[in-house]
Design a protein around this motif. Structure first.
Motif, PDB file in Angstrom:
ATOM      1  N   ILE A 207       2.532   8.960  -7.140  1.00 41.96           N
ATOM      2  CA  ILE A 207       3.421   7.797  -7.161  1.00 41.96           C
ATOM      3  C   ILE A 207       4.705   8.165  -6.425  1.00 41.96           C
ATOM      4  O   ILE A 207       5.239   9.260  -6.584  1.00 41.96           O
ATOM      5  N   ARG A 208       5.209   7.232  -5.614  1.00 42.07           N
ATOM      6  CA  ARG A 208       6.497   7.453  -4.958  1.00 42.07           C
ATOM      7  C   ARG A 208       7.586   6.575  -5.571  1.00 42.07           C
ATOM      8  O   ARG A 208       8.719   6.987  -5.715  1.00 42.07           O
ATOM      9  N   LEU A 209       7.256   5.352  -5.874  1.00 37.65           N
ATOM     10  CA  LEU A 209       8.025   4.426  -6.704  1.00 37.65           C
ATOM     11  C   LEU A 209       9.187   3.717  -6.019  1.00 37.65           C
ATOM     12  O   LEU A 209       9.323   2.503  -6.177  1.00 37.65           O
ATOM     13  N   GLU A 210      10.024   4.426  -5.261  1.00 34.82           N
ATOM     14  CA  GLU A 210      11.281   3.802  -4.839  1.00 34.82           C
ATOM     15  C   GLU A 210      11.052   2.534  -4.021  1.00 34.82           C
ATOM     16  O   GLU A 210      11.623   1.480  -4.315  1.00 34.82           O
ATOM     17  N   LYS A 211      10.225   2.613  -2.986  1.00 32.55           N
ATOM     18  CA  LYS A 211       9.960   1.415  -2.191  1.00 32.55           C
ATOM     19  C   LYS A 211       9.192   0.387  -3.010  1.00 32.55           C
ATOM     20  O   LYS A 211       9.415  -0.825  -2.883  1.00 32.55           O
TER      21      LYS A 211
ATOM     22  N   VAL B 222       0.861  -1.183   0.000  1.00 29.03           N
ATOM     23  CA  VAL B 222       0.000   0.000   0.000  1.00 29.03           C
ATOM     24  C   VAL B 222       0.895   1.230   0.000  1.00 29.03           C
ATOM     25  O   VAL B 222       1.760   1.373   0.869  1.00 29.03           O
ATOM     26  N   GLU B 223       0.686   2.104  -0.972  1.00 33.57           N
ATOM     27  CA  GLU B 223       1.469   3.338  -1.104  1.00 33.57           C
ATOM     28  C   GLU B 223       0.519   4.512  -0.866  1.00 33.57           C
ATOM     29  O   GLU B 223      -0.429   4.711  -1.629  1.00 33.57           O
ATOM     30  N   GLN B 224       0.753   5.280   0.206  1.00 32.53           N
ATOM     31  CA  GLN B 224      -0.213   6.312   0.581  1.00 32.53           C
ATOM     32  C   GLN B 224       0.488   7.511   1.204  1.00 32.53           C
ATOM     33  O   GLN B 224       1.379   7.351   2.039  1.00 32.53           O
TER      34      GLN B 224
ATOM     35  N   ASP C 237       4.003   1.895   2.324  1.00 33.04           N
ATOM     36  CA  ASP C 237       4.862   3.064   2.151  1.00 33.04           C
ATOM     37  C   ASP C 237       4.009   4.279   2.507  1.00 33.04           C
ATOM     38  O   ASP C 237       3.351   4.869   1.652  1.00 33.04           O
ATOM     39  N   LEU C 238       3.983   4.619   3.788  1.00 36.74           N
ATOM     40  CA  LEU C 238       3.215   5.764   4.273  1.00 36.74           C
ATOM     41  C   LEU C 238       4.161   6.957   4.314  1.00 36.74           C
ATOM     42  O   LEU C 238       4.928   7.130   5.255  1.00 36.74           O
ATOM     43  N   HIS C 239       4.092   7.779   3.275  1.00 39.46           N
ATOM     44  CA  HIS C 239       5.066   8.851   3.102  1.00 39.46           C
ATOM     45  C   HIS C 239       4.451  10.210   3.444  1.00 39.46           C
ATOM     46  O   HIS C 239       3.257  10.319   3.742  1.00 39.46           O
TER      47      HIS C 239
END
Length: 359
Positions: free
Chosen positions: A344-348, A299-301, A336-338
């Protein structure tokens, strides 16, 4: 008790006021009742789910009925014998990859389209990523074009440069066009989701014929509405072995039905296409994620993303983690809770894809 006034003897504006007051009361009572039912989810979960955590195979078998009901809820279209008849039109030829517009026949005169990009220089079949764009976007944006805010980070291009094959299916964009098609689908007991999920499945059917691609190593990675498509499609196609959901995963009951200044609720926005009959009968996000389990899920959030109040989202994530924990598979679920927003963050996520798809 005083005798009520004769309505025929009252001033017209008093009647107008009473009509309005009664309507407002009725609407508020109905809304409060329905919202309370939606939020009171646990009795429905207990009635509709009976998971067996004794093994991966037992778990998968125990949710097959739910998987079937999910397919029925979104109204996945079924094949009518139409051949794929794939057509490729060169779109881009770069140093590290070549890309084509791919068109296939779906049903009758309906076609499916997307950009297919293949890395250059690989000696073995490449793992595949289905990169799904959001509601106001396009396959071109997946590859870094027409994205002035750099929300997508050109993630499709980055992935193919990292050695993945990438297909970016084209969905219908825009709330109004989607709503128009959704009305037609509803008349058939279907949804637009059901057409576009079927399209992705047929694209996979074609990609299985390409010797440059190893479809047994396929991930789906979507942002926003593309994140929804990742959540909705992965449970229904075992060929998708990894899922990354960006800017969509949520506390679904509140997101759909409860207004809150900390996030936007679908209840109060003009997104007619989003509504699925029976969705919250049994398919809040953690339960839908259990139809992805035991496959790896990330999960990317962003905490600054107004689609969700991230502490509420984390409650749903923790419920998801319980499924993986009970199966002894916690390493297959990540978040990936940024600090960013709807992006999109992508790296992780790239590390996650390499971990689970690279040989």
């Amino acid at each position: 008790m005083p005798t009520p006034p004769n309505p025929y003897e009252q001033a017209p504006q008093i009647i107008v006021r009473e009509v309005g007051d009664r309507q407002r009361l009725l609407r508020h009572e109905a809304e409060d009742f329905l919202q309370s039912l939606i939020v009171d989810y646990e009795p429905r979960r207990a009635a509709h789910w009976d998971r067996d955590y004794s093994s991966e195979a037992a778990f998968t078998a125990s949710v097959q009925g739910n998987r079937r009901r999910w397919a029925e809820a979104i109204g996945v279209f079924e094949g009518d014998g139409t051949e794929l008849n794939p057509k490729l039109e060169l779109w881009c030829d770069e140093d590290q990859f070549t890309a084509w517009w791919l068109t296939i026949d779906l049903l009758g005169g309906l076609r499916g389209r997307g950009i297919l990009a293949l890395p250059k220089g690989r000696r073995d079949p490449a793992p595949l990523v289905i990169a799904q764009h959001g509601i106001g976007s396009s396959p071109e944006r997946v590859f870094g074009l027409d994205d002035p805010a750099d929300i997508y980070k050109g993630y499709g291009r980055r992935l193919v440069e990292e050695g993945f094959a990438v297909v970016a299916p084209m969905n219908v964009s825009g709330s109004a066009p989607r709503a128009r098609l959704e009305r037609l689908c509803k008349l058939l007991g279907k949804t637009l989701w059901g057409i576009e999920v079927y399209r992705t499945q047929r694209l996979l059917d074609y990609l299985e014929t390409r010797e440059e691609i190893d479809v047994t190593r396929t991930a789906m990675y979507g942002i926003s509405l593309g994140g929804a498509y990742t959540m909705f499609t992965t449970p229904l196609d075992e060929r998708i072995s990894v899922a990354i959901v960006c800017a969509w995963f949520n506390h679904r009951r509140h997101k759909m039905a409860i207004d809150d200044p900390r996030y936007t609720s679908f209840l109060s926005v003009d997104e007619e296409h989003i509504w699925i009959p029976g969705w919250l009968r049994e398919f809040t996000d953690s339960d839908l994620a259990s139809l992805i389990c035991p496959r790896p899920l990330l999960v990317e959030q962003g905490k600054a993303d107004g689609i969700a109040w991230w502490p509420l989202m984390l409650q749903e994530y923790e419920e998801t983690r319980e499924h993986y924990r009970k199966l002894g598979l916690e390493d297959r679920l990540e978040i990936d809770l940024h600090e960013g927003g709807h992006e999109i963050r992508l790296e992780k996520s790239l590390e996650f894809l390499k971990k689970w798809l690279q040989p």
